[in-house]
Design an enzyme around this catalytic site. Structure first.
Site, PDB file in Angstrom:
ATOM      1  N   CYS A 103      -1.541   9.942   2.608  1.00 57.94           N
ATOM      2  CA  CYS A 103      -0.901   9.019   1.067  1.00 57.94           C
ATOM      3  C   CYS A 103      -2.191   9.305  -0.561  1.00 57.94           C
ATOM      4  O   CYS A 103      -1.656   8.703  -1.439  1.00 57.94           O
ATOM      5  CB  CYS A 103      -0.634   7.330   1.762  1.00 57.94           C
ATOM      6  SG  CYS A 103      -2.618   6.697   2.005  1.00 57.94           S
ATOM      7  N   GLU A 139       1.163  -1.314   0.211  1.00 57.88           N
ATOM      8  CA  GLU A 139      -0.251  -0.434   0.217  1.00 57.88           C
ATOM      9  C   GLU A 139       1.190   1.248   0.061  1.00 57.88           C
ATOM     10  O   GLU A 139       1.540   1.778   1.282  1.00 57.88           O
ATOM     11  CB  GLU A 139      -0.877  -0.315   1.470  1.00 57.88           C
ATOM     12  CG  GLU A 139      -1.983  -1.442   1.482  1.00 57.88           C
ATOM     13  CD  GLU A 139      -2.591  -1.668   0.287  1.00 57.88           C
ATOM     14  OE1 GLU A 139      -3.275  -0.527  -0.110  1.00 57.88           O
ATOM     15  OE2 GLU A 139      -3.070  -2.707   0.069  1.00 57.88           O
TER      16      GLU A 139
HETATM   17  P1  NAD Z   1       8.287   4.777   4.973  1.00 55.73           P
HETATM   18  O1  NAD Z   1       8.264   3.796   4.054  1.00 55.73           O
HETATM   19  O2  NAD Z   1       9.508   5.483   5.283  1.00 55.73           O
HETATM   20  O3  NAD Z   1       8.406   3.147   6.461  1.00 55.73           O
HETATM   21  C1  NAD Z   1       7.073   2.728   6.300  1.00 55.73           C
HETATM   22  C2  NAD Z   1       7.767   1.552   7.510  1.00 55.73           C
HETATM   23  O4  NAD Z   1       9.406   0.898   6.756  1.00 55.73           O
HETATM   24  C3  NAD Z   1       8.355   1.659   8.777  1.00 55.73           C
HETATM   25  O5  NAD Z   1       8.286   0.639   9.499  1.00 55.73           O
HETATM   26  C4  NAD Z   1       9.623   2.009   8.423  1.00 55.73           C
HETATM   27  O6  NAD Z   1      10.280   1.886  10.034  1.00 55.73           O
HETATM   28  C5  NAD Z   1       9.982   0.846   7.608  1.00 55.73           C
HETATM   29  N1  NAD Z   1      11.197   1.209   7.054  1.00 55.73           N
HETATM   30  C6  NAD Z   1      11.813   2.211   6.669  1.00 55.73           C
HETATM   31  N2  NAD Z   1      12.766   2.183   5.659  1.00 55.73           N
HETATM   32  C7  NAD Z   1      12.911   1.054   5.226  1.00 55.73           C
HETATM   33  C8  NAD Z   1      13.997   0.604   4.732  1.00 55.73           C
HETATM   34  N3  NAD Z   1      15.596   1.486   4.499  1.00 55.73           N
HETATM   35  N4  NAD Z   1      13.848  -0.603   4.710  1.00 55.73           N
HETATM   36  C9  NAD Z   1      13.082  -1.565   5.704  1.00 55.73           C
HETATM   37  N5  NAD Z   1      12.035  -0.737   5.979  1.00 55.73           N
HETATM   38  C10 NAD Z   1      11.748   1.136   5.854  1.00 55.73           C
HETATM   39  O7  NAD Z   1       7.233   5.371   4.806  1.00 55.73           O
HETATM   40  P2  NAD Z   1       6.445   5.975   5.475  1.00 55.73           P
HETATM   41  O8  NAD Z   1       6.994   8.112   5.227  1.00 55.73           O
HETATM   42  O9  NAD Z   1       6.479   6.059   7.287  1.00 55.73           O
HETATM   43  O10 NAD Z   1       5.312   6.328   5.196  1.00 55.73           O
HETATM   44  C11 NAD Z   1       4.667   7.768   4.541  1.00 55.73           C
HETATM   45  C12 NAD Z   1       5.036   7.068   2.853  1.00 55.73           C
HETATM   46  O11 NAD Z   1       3.974   6.674   2.542  1.00 55.73           O
HETATM   47  C13 NAD Z   1       3.712   7.766   1.707  1.00 55.73           C
HETATM   48  O12 NAD Z   1       4.826   7.646   0.718  1.00 55.73           O
HETATM   49  C14 NAD Z   1       2.434   8.237   1.828  1.00 55.73           C
HETATM   50  O13 NAD Z   1       1.614   8.381   1.030  1.00 55.73           O
HETATM   51  C15 NAD Z   1       2.941   5.666   2.402  1.00 55.73           C
HETATM   52  N6  NAD Z   1       1.249   5.240   2.579  1.00 55.73           N
HETATM   53  C16 NAD Z   1       0.686   4.671   1.588  1.00 55.73           C
HETATM   54  C17 NAD Z   1      -0.767   4.706   2.307  1.00 55.73           C
HETATM   55  C18 NAD Z   1      -1.432   3.358   1.565  1.00 55.73           C
HETATM   56  O14 NAD Z   1      -2.407   2.828   2.121  1.00 55.73           O
HETATM   57  N7  NAD Z   1      -1.446   3.163   0.679  1.00 55.73           N
HETATM   58  C19 NAD Z   1      -0.873   4.629   3.386  1.00 55.73           C
HETATM   59  C20 NAD Z   1      -0.536   5.314   4.309  1.00 55.73           C
HETATM   60  C21 NAD Z   1       0.928   6.140   3.489  1.00 55.73           C
END
Ligand code: NAD
Length: 461
Positions: A246, A212
């Site tokens: 998002c 997602e």
């Molecule tokens: P992110 O991808 O930075 O982090 C999400 C998760 O991934 C966290 O648990 C984090 O610890 C982990 N993570 C971060 N870097 C990592 C890496 N290098 N390797 C493995 N895991 C890692 O996302 P965010 O900044 O927390 O959220 C924002 C993003 O999420 C935006 O792009 C937003 O559009 C998207 N989002 C999508 C939805 C949806 O339902 N489609 C909902 C909310 C947010």
């Protein structure tokens, strides 16, 4: 959590799964009810944690992080017996004297990774699907929303057997460690960039994933749109959670003939919602951390600010801001904004809208404002998106009757309601052959049987 602890946790979850306890729909229903009860009694703490992390207004916390979960829970608890019932389906005549049944079974152990912007809801909503489908789960919430992540860890620990559902708190290192373990399904919500990391890690174990992700959701205001409603509905969806959604409207494509009037109404809506100084409004959230604050603030350098533009770094405040004169090579038009900046682009013909949207990665949502909703179908026939609203923004996410998910770079796999159960479920097709007789046609030596076979398929086809 340390590496070895994660390995042990994954093993413990598998062991619990193998006891078969989660196969019982009664168990799943009881767990969902327990979850619902735990959320109800923690409501005040959840709102306090969200306030700590994002200065989220209480209304927004309740609407988008708590309230939205209750119908999901009761819908799943009320229907999962039906959803998980074996489904008798027809059997092709070629297999006559057989029965065919589709069994809906849990994958086994699931990994749920969630982001910081709706840190509670985006952790619990997938968990509802996981529980309904009968999986054990390891949850890895975001380190960027520490108060809510700690609360989730406590709520889960107080509610469930840690061998059944448990939380691993931590940052990238923890995320990397959990991704090294073998799970039977991974449900990831977060950025497109990390989505790639997750899918690459999953490929090592050939683990199926739901991703997602985010993206730039375009908002189109046609010449015939009801502009006063459009202005309010777009301002609401855009500035909810200070744009850190998002599926927030990312940028605006407005018909040139109504641009001026729309901007007038849109700035009016901002004033109506948040007053002359949104910084003083109790209904306007803050940017999650300094890194994101600097990132969003730096996007303001592109184009010309025609409304807003004020910031207060000490409290990570960014004013609702409208930006004109942006071009495709500006950063603000290349990356997901994820903040309260709204670039405005004029268009003259619907073809321009189509070619603009198609020149970008497929978005999570499209919002189309028009006085003739039927014309939306013509647009949707030419552009892709995960979901869409006509004459509204973001509201489609709030329905447990529709699948919510992305397409292309905005993700794969959808959930909510029945779809949440489905995505955590494996459909096992079982053919049960009768022992009444044993047809020799398929066995070697084939001799001239191929002629018979061809005749048979001709008859059937
Ligand atoms: P992110 O991808 O930075 O982090 C999400 C998760 O991934 C966290 O648990 C984090 O610890 C982990 N993570 C971060 N870097 C990592 C890496 N290098 N390797 C493995 N895991 C890692 O996302 P965010 O900044 O927390 O959220 C924002 C993003 O999420 C935006 O792009 C937003 O559009 C998207 N989002 C999508 C939805 C949806 O339902 N489609 C909902 C909310 C947010």
């Amino acid at each position: 959590m340390e590496h070895y602890a994660i390995r042990e946790t994954a093993a413990r979850l598998r062991k619990f799964y193998e006891t078969g306890a989660t196969r019982d729909p009664g168990f799943r229903i009881a767990m969902l009810k327990k979850l619902g009860g735990a959320i109800r009694s923690a409501e005040a703490d959840i709102m306090a944690a969200l306030r700590d992390d994002l200065r989220k207004p209480e209304f927004e916390s309740y609407a988008s992080e708590i309230g939205i979960l209750y119908p999901e829970i009761s819908h799943a608890a009320g229907n999962l017996r039906n959803w998980s019932r074996p489904e008798r389906v027809p059997t092709p005549i070629i297999h006559f004297l057989s029965r065919s049944v589709i069994y809906r079974e849990p994958y086994g152990t699931a990994l749920i990774m969630s982001p910081w912007n709706y840190p509670f809801q985006l952790t619990i909503a997938p968990l509802i699907g996981s529980i309904a489908a009968g999986n054990c789960a390891l949850i890895k919430p975001s380190e960027l929303s520490p108060a809510t992540s700690a609360l989730i860890a406590k709520l889960v620990a107080d509610t469930f057997d840690p061998s059944y559902i448990t939380v691993a708190q931590g940052g990238v290192e923890t995320a990397t460690a959990v991704l090294e373990e073998k799970f039977d399904f991974i449900f990831y919500t977060g950025s497109t960039a990390v989505g790639r990391v997750v899918m690459t890690a999953a490929a090592k174990h050939l683990t199926p994933v739901a991703l997602e992700l985010g993206g730039k959701s375009p908002t189109i205001v046609a010449a015939d749109a009801r502009l006063d409603y459009a202005a309010k509905r777009i301002a609401w969806g855009k500035f909810f959670n200070a744009g850190q959604t998002c599926l927030a409207p990312d940028y605006l494509l407005v018909h040139r003939s109504v641009r001026k009037e729309f901007i007038r109404l849109f700035t009016g809506a901002i004033r109506d919602f948040f007053g002359e100084d949104p910084r003083r409004s109790p209904d306007y959230a803050r940017i999650i951390n300094e890194r994101h604050f600097s990132r969003v603030a730096s996007l303001m350098r592109d184009g010309d600010i025609i409304h807003g533009g004020n910031t207060a770094p000490d409290e990570r405040y960014i004013e609702p801001t409208i930006i004109a004169n942006v071009t495709p090579d500006h950063r603000i038009m290349q990356e997901e904004i994820f903040g309260p900046l709204f670039p405005v682009i004029e268009y003259d013909s619907p073809d321009e809208v189509v070619s603009h949207i198609n020149s970008m990665p497929r978005p999570l949502a499209i919002y189309y404002f028009t006085g003739r909703p039927r014309t939306a179908r013509a647009l949707f026939a030419h552009v892709h998106s995960g979901g869409a609203c006509v004459n509204d923004t973001i509201s489609h996410v709030g329905s447990h009757h529709m699948p919510f998910g992305g397409i292309g770079e905005s993700g794969m796999g959808a959930y909510h309601g029945r779809y949440g159960f489905d995505i955590f479920t494996h459909r096992r097709s079982v053919l049960i052959r009768s022992n009444l007789i044993d047809m020799p046609l398929r066995y070697p030596p084939y001799g001239r049987k191929v002629g018979l076979l061809k005749m048979l398929f001709k008859l059937l086809g």
